[in-house]
Write an enzyme that holds these catalytic residues in place. Sequence first.
Site, PDB file in Angstrom:
ATOM      1  CB  CYS A  68       3.150  -2.857  11.552  1.00 45.80           C
ATOM      2  SG  CYS A  68       1.858  -3.581  12.255  1.00 45.80           S
ATOM      3  NE  ARG A 117      -3.182  -3.069   0.993  1.00 49.18           N
ATOM      4  CZ  ARG A 117      -4.198  -2.628   0.111  1.00 49.18           C
ATOM      5  NH1 ARG A 117      -5.343  -3.224   0.266  1.00 49.18           N
ATOM      6  NH2 ARG A 117      -3.966  -1.942  -1.138  1.00 49.18           N
ATOM      7  N   GLY A 159       0.733  -2.892  -9.265  1.00 46.49           N
ATOM      8  CA  GLY A 159       1.556  -3.854  -9.630  1.00 46.49           C
ATOM      9  C   GLY A 159       2.503  -3.747 -10.942  1.00 46.49           C
ATOM     10  CB  CYS A 218     -33.473 -11.114  12.134  1.00 47.46           C
ATOM     11  SG  CYS A 218     -33.682 -12.957  13.062  1.00 47.46           S
ATOM     12  CG  ASN A 230      -9.558   0.385 -16.533  1.00 47.64           C
ATOM     13  OD1 ASN A 230      -9.025  -0.345 -15.859  1.00 47.64           O
ATOM     14  ND2 ASN A 230     -10.223   1.502 -15.930  1.00 47.64           N
TER      15      ASN A 230
END
Lengths: 528, 632
Positions: free
Chosen positions: B166, B130, B37, B181, B66
């Site tokens: 898609c 997403r 982003g 278990c 970072n």
Amino acid sequence: MTEVITDPTPPILHGPSDKEKKYDRQLRLWAASGQQALEDAHILLLNSGSGAVGVETLKNLVLPGIGQFTIADAGVVTEADLGVNFFLDEDSLGNSRAECCVKLLQELNPDVKGHWLPLQETLTVQKVLKNDAKYTLIIYTYPIEETDLDFVQEYSIKHKVPVISVHSSGFYSYFRTYLPGNFPIVDTHPDSTATTDLRLLTPWEELSKFSSELTGDIDNLSAHEHGHLPYLVILLHFLEKWKAEHRSLPSTYKEKTAFRSLVTAGARTDNPEGGEENFDEAAAAVLKTISAPTLSSSVKAVFDYEPNELEAKSNFWIIASAVKQFYEKHKQLPLPGSVPDMKAQSTVYVRLQNIYKKKARQDVAEVLSTVRAHPGGKDVDETEVESFCKNAAFIKLIHGSEANPESIKTLTKSEAENDANAEMTMMPLSLLPIYLSLHATSHMSTASSSDILATIDQVYPDASTTPRYVEISQEVARAKGGELHNISALTGGMVAQEVIKIITKQYIPIDNTCIFDGITSRTQVLRI
Amino acid sequence: MATAMKRDQFNTQSLGVPLNTMVKEARILMVGAGGIGCELLKNLVLAGFGEIHIVDLDTIDLSNLNRQFLFRHEHIKKSKALVAKDAAHKFNPNVKLEAYMANIKDSQFNVDWFKGFTMIFNALDNLDARRHVNKMCIAAGIPLIESGTTGFNGQVQVIKKGVSACYDCTPKETPKSFPVCTIRSTPSQPIHCIVWGKSYLLSEIFGASEDDSPEMDHSEDSENAEEIEKLRQEAQALKKIREAMGTESFAQLLFDKVYKDDVIRLRSMEEMWKTRRPPESLDENAEEIEKLRQEAQALKKIREAMGTESFAQLLFDKVYKDDVIRLRSMEEMWKTRRPPESLEYATVIFVTAGANLRSIVFGIETKSRFDIKQMAGNIIPAIATTNAIVAGLCVLQSFKVLRGEFSSTKETFLTPFAQERLLASDKSRPPNPDCPVCSVAQTRVLVDMSRATLGDLVEDFLKMELGYGEEIVVNHGNNLLYDVDETENLGKKLSELGIKGDSFLTIVDEDEEHENGPRVNLILNVQESASPEEKPIKSLDIAPATNGEVPGSPIPRRKKEVKEGPQSNGHSTNGPSAPVNGGSATKRTATEAFENGDETPSAKKAKTLSNGADNEVIEIIDNDGSILIEDD
């Protein structure tokens, strides 16, 4: 508690430092050793042109914590700079571009130290490079004066400093790395599935003993024991059987297939599942693990190489020669020592792991003693030897790139031949014309399409009449050396990735030129 | 400013005036302001995109710095969306920026809102979001540029309904889960002990119950009913110990319980250990521990402290006294956020110690704290360089999207370890005709919530107007609302069944008998409206069939052969090893088909299902490859 340890003070459990937290996500790729190498480095950027790609590269090095960087740039910030360079703002207008970029880049990471050198008549590239050997790596961008280029090359050879040149214009870019001399890499990060080395054809005594202990009475084992024999023990058992019968080990594909059937037939089928998973694992592993150890060509290249006097003193070559001796004596490399996951009883699996680990430690000890006997081997760190032994099968030597005017002609011709058949072979077209067109504008960014073609004609006389060359040269002429921020950001990402590989000496750097075509979103790597 | 060169001079030069104008007029949504982003926002702002909306729920963490270069140390704990907006604004004041610190799944971001954008960029880090954005973009018909990175690897894909595949056209790997278990009684790998430490021990002592954990798979519970009941009692007892928290004896109680008493109980179930190594409670195990001590550095520290009287006390007091407040506040975080990306330090110590001690009990290899943190926290390595490359590729694709050149959009992969294909770009794949998200029919329906019942929907709308037969199923998310045998909801109002404006309902046609097979799934996007005169439910996009069963019904059918029906039996490939996981088998073949790329020119034909041309649909499936591969 059955046991009491005398020391009553428990160790204080330290949390990770802020630095470890900040760099957590990258330490998982290149570990503390790689991070240290980054922090010890000092990068010089000789910036020019519209100036974005070099700064974007630095951004990606400042973030992961490079030690220091210096920008040398003659530019003064203009309005057009603001449109392409993120590390300039309205206040920068009219000021030294080097200074403004350094200030904003430095904001990204307070651990990094930035310096700027505004190039001018009294501070030339020659002067910048004359002083001392403080730079670890040099990046320069185009266009660059031919004389300045000479100074860079001189510095690179004299101080053994890698250089990366970057050219970004319009939708095209390329970068090229020059490694001074030979560049060995120990930690190449091979794919984890490739690293399994079980030595099934040449088991050592302890492994054989362990295996026959488990399989000595294989037919009378309980269903549980039989179904939990580790697959490598199964393979060892049947290899013995095969050897007794054939007086040799299975080597051809046909023999291996026959051997696989022998293994499969060993599974018990009188159970509800109608088979045994560990035997399935064993059969599946036959083709992969039953093969004589061969030396990969890249390791061979290391063994065959004769380091010069200076190189021979480096830890890498001291250890390499010890490993080579080891190989000549045992006909195999030191054992890496890891055992893949497999169906087995936990206790048996742990013992098996220990057997492999112990052998790996013995091999390291042997190599280490050879290293210690070497005149320069007193101070070689044991962990360095360990890491070399562990990665021995994947070490890699990249030869330095010497400029050879003939090789570019040969390359141009062979790429053109490939392109002629591209439609038939379904191969994508060569990106070499992009490199050549950009390269034709190395010293002056505004050139007409015909100027560019005339330059290329010198190495490839057909360029002017080849439509693809004409088209690409027109595109380069159209961009007039102007960078698209987006292409430069992307290229800066790739260049920084190479810088990190070279500085950390991990992963295998590109050899040696990567060309990017933003129109088809494609790269091509060529050795030019 | 009197400078001769304009700010967008280089953009005009290289993009040309028409494209540069389109860029300036575009209205963009960017979902996620993290690693990709930040890079993307920078590129978009400098490319001169006119208006950019940023949605991100997250706040800034130290481990982001970072690579997420729009953030500084002083921004830690602040909203990513808001800080990113402020930082980017400075660098191009001409761009209009809007930021939302919100979950993209919130109802304010409905289909109509999505429709207001020229295109959408996904810069997300999790499957769930997403998938949601993918679904919304398909519903809104807006192009989506999807991207992701892991370490040095990355990928960019352009998604356009009906034209390219898609996000859900290829099944995605779901997070690993383990049978209860295995975790509670019969661990055999380090990860089992780590999940135990995190999802059982940590949760029971400090947080929510393990039953809520997504890592626990309850599907085999009924086969082990007795053991499950015992385990439940064990957890109850642990809860009692939790009440002793703060008293002197708490740590000792806890330690004795989980590493001694529970182990002894488990060991007494001899049936269980016939084919496995029985667990050994920690005090029986001293010799083994001593051996391991030399092996594992991380364990050494714990073990040294363990020899002392105060070990258990120390370990748990540290967690309890020093960090309990922070842990409690984390507990809140876990309720409202996606599963934690990483674990806080005290938690990591606790889980490491808990898991490694358990590993000793079961004779399993112990792991270092660093490894355990990665295994328990699903931490994905992330660096600036890869994000820079991927974000750059996204913007290149966006130019093609702006021009409407969907046929030349590329799906690009970063394969950093293959020199000849560092950036490998393939043609966009066509939609998968079996995709449950994009190869379905969609319509918005106006619903008068004050009166519409499920009966109105089924009888009046689906059967009368759209021409459905008897064999239909109505689902709301994972809830079954109606099928032929499940009719008791018919009289209820939709609002009573939890349906609101912007809910999605899925209509599955099970009419296998029809000559052309059942209809494709139909997704109804509910829009509230009060219209007392008209019918309570009305389609916005599909004209109703004139009456009843009409050949030209608007919802297309799919041919029977296409379905991987359960009737094709006797074809299991993996022998009798019981639960053949159909899901994973398709996944494998789908991935193979995916890796083989789409070089076949015949796969190029792009189709929408809405024209109902059945034969053409089948043609694509034959070319798809994934089914062919499964046969051999």
